[in-house]
Scaffold this active site. Structure first.
Site, PDB file in Angstrom:
ATOM      1  N   SER A 142      49.939  41.835  28.403  1.00  0.00           N
ATOM      2  CA  SER A 142      50.268  43.374  28.183  1.00  0.00           C
ATOM      3  C   SER A 142      51.019  43.577  26.929  1.00  0.00           C
ATOM      4  O   SER A 142      51.731  42.623  26.697  1.00  0.00           O
ATOM      5  CB  SER A 142      50.862  44.168  29.165  1.00  0.00           C
ATOM      6  OG  SER A 142      51.236  45.499  28.700  1.00  0.00           O
ATOM      7  N   TYR A 177      57.539  44.282  35.641  1.00  0.00           N
ATOM      8  CA  TYR A 177      55.941  44.243  35.071  1.00  0.00           C
ATOM      9  C   TYR A 177      56.345  43.273  33.636  1.00  0.00           C
ATOM     10  O   TYR A 177      55.253  42.661  33.261  1.00  0.00           O
ATOM     11  CB  TYR A 177      55.534  45.613  34.722  1.00  0.00           C
ATOM     12  CG  TYR A 177      54.084  45.794  34.309  1.00  0.00           C
ATOM     13  CD1 TYR A 177      53.054  45.790  35.020  1.00  0.00           C
ATOM     14  CD2 TYR A 177      53.946  45.912  32.874  1.00  0.00           C
ATOM     15  CE1 TYR A 177      51.736  45.856  34.585  1.00  0.00           C
ATOM     16  CE2 TYR A 177      52.725  46.072  32.160  1.00  0.00           C
ATOM     17  CZ  TYR A 177      51.707  45.895  33.210  1.00  0.00           C
ATOM     18  OH  TYR A 177      50.296  46.214  32.520  1.00  0.00           O
TER      19      TYR A 177
HETATM   20  P1  NAD Z   1      43.620  49.028  37.520  1.00  0.00           P
HETATM   21  O1  NAD Z   1      44.869  49.284  38.650  1.00  0.00           O
HETATM   22  O2  NAD Z   1      42.843  50.025  37.312  1.00  0.00           O
HETATM   23  O3  NAD Z   1      43.156  47.483  38.165  1.00  0.00           O
HETATM   24  C1  NAD Z   1      43.806  46.590  38.927  1.00  0.00           C
HETATM   25  C2  NAD Z   1      42.885  46.171  39.838  1.00  0.00           C
HETATM   26  O4  NAD Z   1      43.818  45.255  40.610  1.00  0.00           O
HETATM   27  C3  NAD Z   1      42.635  47.296  41.110  1.00  0.00           C
HETATM   28  O5  NAD Z   1      41.260  47.107  41.156  1.00  0.00           O
HETATM   29  C4  NAD Z   1      43.419  46.700  42.264  1.00  0.00           C
HETATM   30  O6  NAD Z   1      42.961  46.842  43.557  1.00  0.00           O
HETATM   31  C5  NAD Z   1      43.727  45.155  41.912  1.00  0.00           C
HETATM   32  N1  NAD Z   1      44.605  44.605  42.677  1.00  0.00           N
HETATM   33  C6  NAD Z   1      46.122  44.832  42.909  1.00  0.00           C
HETATM   34  N2  NAD Z   1      46.566  44.169  43.705  1.00  0.00           N
HETATM   35  C7  NAD Z   1      45.653  42.894  44.083  1.00  0.00           C
HETATM   36  C8  NAD Z   1      45.809  41.913  44.856  1.00  0.00           C
HETATM   37  N3  NAD Z   1      47.137  41.645  45.492  1.00  0.00           N
HETATM   38  N4  NAD Z   1      44.936  41.114  45.057  1.00  0.00           N
HETATM   39  C9  NAD Z   1      43.580  41.504  44.267  1.00  0.00           C
HETATM   40  N5  NAD Z   1      43.405  42.599  43.485  1.00  0.00           N
HETATM   41  C10 NAD Z   1      44.748  43.333  43.305  1.00  0.00           C
HETATM   42  O7  NAD Z   1      44.605  48.582  36.309  1.00  0.00           O
HETATM   43  P2  NAD Z   1      44.070  48.396  34.834  1.00  0.00           P
HETATM   44  O8  NAD Z   1      44.625  49.490  34.042  1.00  0.00           O
HETATM   45  O9  NAD Z   1      42.656  48.210  34.941  1.00  0.00           O
HETATM   46  O10 NAD Z   1      44.751  47.107  34.399  1.00  0.00           O
HETATM   47  C11 NAD Z   1      44.047  45.573  34.342  1.00  0.00           C
HETATM   48  C12 NAD Z   1      44.895  44.641  33.751  1.00  0.00           C
HETATM   49  O11 NAD Z   1      45.059  45.056  32.503  1.00  0.00           O
HETATM   50  C13 NAD Z   1      46.010  44.315  34.428  1.00  0.00           C
HETATM   51  O12 NAD Z   1      46.477  43.241  34.382  1.00  0.00           O
HETATM   52  C14 NAD Z   1      47.123  45.308  33.740  1.00  0.00           C
HETATM   53  O13 NAD Z   1      48.369  44.909  33.839  1.00  0.00           O
HETATM   54  C15 NAD Z   1      46.440  45.188  32.453  1.00  0.00           C
HETATM   55  N6  NAD Z   1      46.982  46.186  31.418  1.00  0.00           N
HETATM   56  C16 NAD Z   1      46.330  47.525  31.388  1.00  0.00           C
HETATM   57  C17 NAD Z   1      46.568  48.314  30.340  1.00  0.00           C
HETATM   58  C18 NAD Z   1      45.958  49.827  30.311  1.00  0.00           C
HETATM   59  O14 NAD Z   1      46.442  50.424  29.705  1.00  0.00           O
HETATM   60  N7  NAD Z   1      45.181  50.025  31.287  1.00  0.00           N
HETATM   61  C19 NAD Z   1      47.454  47.999  29.424  1.00  0.00           C
HETATM   62  C20 NAD Z   1      47.972  46.566  29.486  1.00  0.00           C
HETATM   63  C21 NAD Z   1      47.728  45.718  30.473  1.00  0.00           C
END
Ligand code: NAD
Length: 256
Positions: free
Chosen positions: A144, A157
């Site tokens: 991130s 985080y």
């Molecule tokens: P999201 O919450 O939509 O997706 C995360 C998924 O991980 C969910 O489906 C959840 O059920 C699953 N998950 C959580 N705990 C788990 C576990 N113990 N075992 C298996 N699955 C598990 O989040 P997102 O926004 O799509 O983020 C995806 C990735 O991108 C993450 O690593 C997040 O930190 C990173 N990220 C996202 C953003 C953003 O703006 N969306 C920004 C920076 C980084």
């Protein structure tokens, strides 16, 4: 006949992981998604089947990526079902950066956040490495922009994502030359339309305009880079953290 490539994506039932899965499926990959949210997984499989018929390219399994035995078993099941493994995308996370004030953050919550994102990225690599070595495969870890900059109350985080950037270059040294390992650090990516039961979030003009590129990120901004990084075209790229944030981490933010 050309062998179709196989990707294993953690946390792929929703959000960015699902977007990456869709992007790869549309380009001929077969995909194994693991996610702790069984209902989100069922919804994803059902919507994929509704548009593509009974899926033979997509597997979705309910797995807690903090559980080493479950991770090892799901990787073995993926290889059993699809015959080989070409890419691991470590995307699962407790994606809300705000876990409360430092003085009130429980050790249990700290561990949950680090285990879900950072430790799981170690576990999948540990159990997938011998399969990836056979195919000359590749790993992409979702970090991130919060690995590089912070708001208050985001310690767990930020630490998990900073850890992922370091884990990425360490693994690139250990697993090369056969396996390349990269991190992708998204900024603000709108995933609301890819959430279980989700409705698209309405974003303001200001949300978009603050970005040097003039808009909030799309899931395909991340998926396209991941697809490139796991392709042969990226054969000279390993150990790096690739920031995809519309320029936000390059913007000077002092108030006049
Ligand atoms: P999201 O919450 O939509 O997706 C995360 C998924 O991980 C969910 O489906 C959840 O059920 C699953 N998950 C959580 N705990 C788990 C576990 N113990 N075992 C298996 N699955 C598990 O989040 P997102 O926004 O799509 O983020 C995806 C990735 O991108 C993450 O690593 C997040 O930190 C990173 N990220 C996202 C953003 C953003 O703006 N969306 C920004 C920076 C980084």
């Amino acid at each position: 006949m050309m062998t179709r490539k196989v990707a294993y994506i953690t946390g792929g039932a929703q959000g960015i992981g699902r977007g990456i899965s869709d992007y790869l499926l549309a380009r001929g990959w077969r995909v194994a998604v693991v996610d702790i949210d069984a209902r989100a997984g069922e919804q994803y499989l059902a919507s994929h089947a509704a548009t593509h018929g009974e899926p033979d390219s997509l597997r979705v399994e309910a797995v807690d990526v903090r559980n080493e035995d479950a991770v090892a078993a799901s990787i073995a099941a993926t290889c059993q079902a699809f015959g080989h493994l070409d890419a691991v995308i470590n995307n699962a996370a407790i994606a809300d950066p705000f876990q409360g004030k430092l003085e009130e953050l429980s050790l249990e919550r700290w561990h949950q956040v680090l285990d879900t994102s950072l430790t799981s990225s170690f576990l999948t690599a540990k159990h997938a490495a011998h399969h990836l070595r056979e195919t000359g495969g590749s790993i992409v870890n979702l970090a991130s922009s919060r690995a590089l900059q912070s708001e208050p109350d985001t310690e767990a985080y930020a630490a998990s994502k900073g850890g992922i950037v370091a884990l990425t270059h360490a693994m690139a040294m250990s697993l090369g030359p056969e396996i390349r390992v990269n991190a992708v650090s998204p900024g603000w990516i709108d995933v609301s339309h890819l959430q279980k039961d989700g409705e698209a979030e309405s974003l303001s003009d200001e949300d978009h305009a603050q970005h040097p590129v003039g808009r909030v990120g799309h899931v395909d901004d991340i998926a396209a880079l991941v697809a490139f990084l796991i392709s042969e075209k990226a054969g000279f790229i390993t150990g790096q953290n690739h920031v995809v944030d519309g320029g936000m981490t390059r913007k000077m933010v002092y108030v006049d």
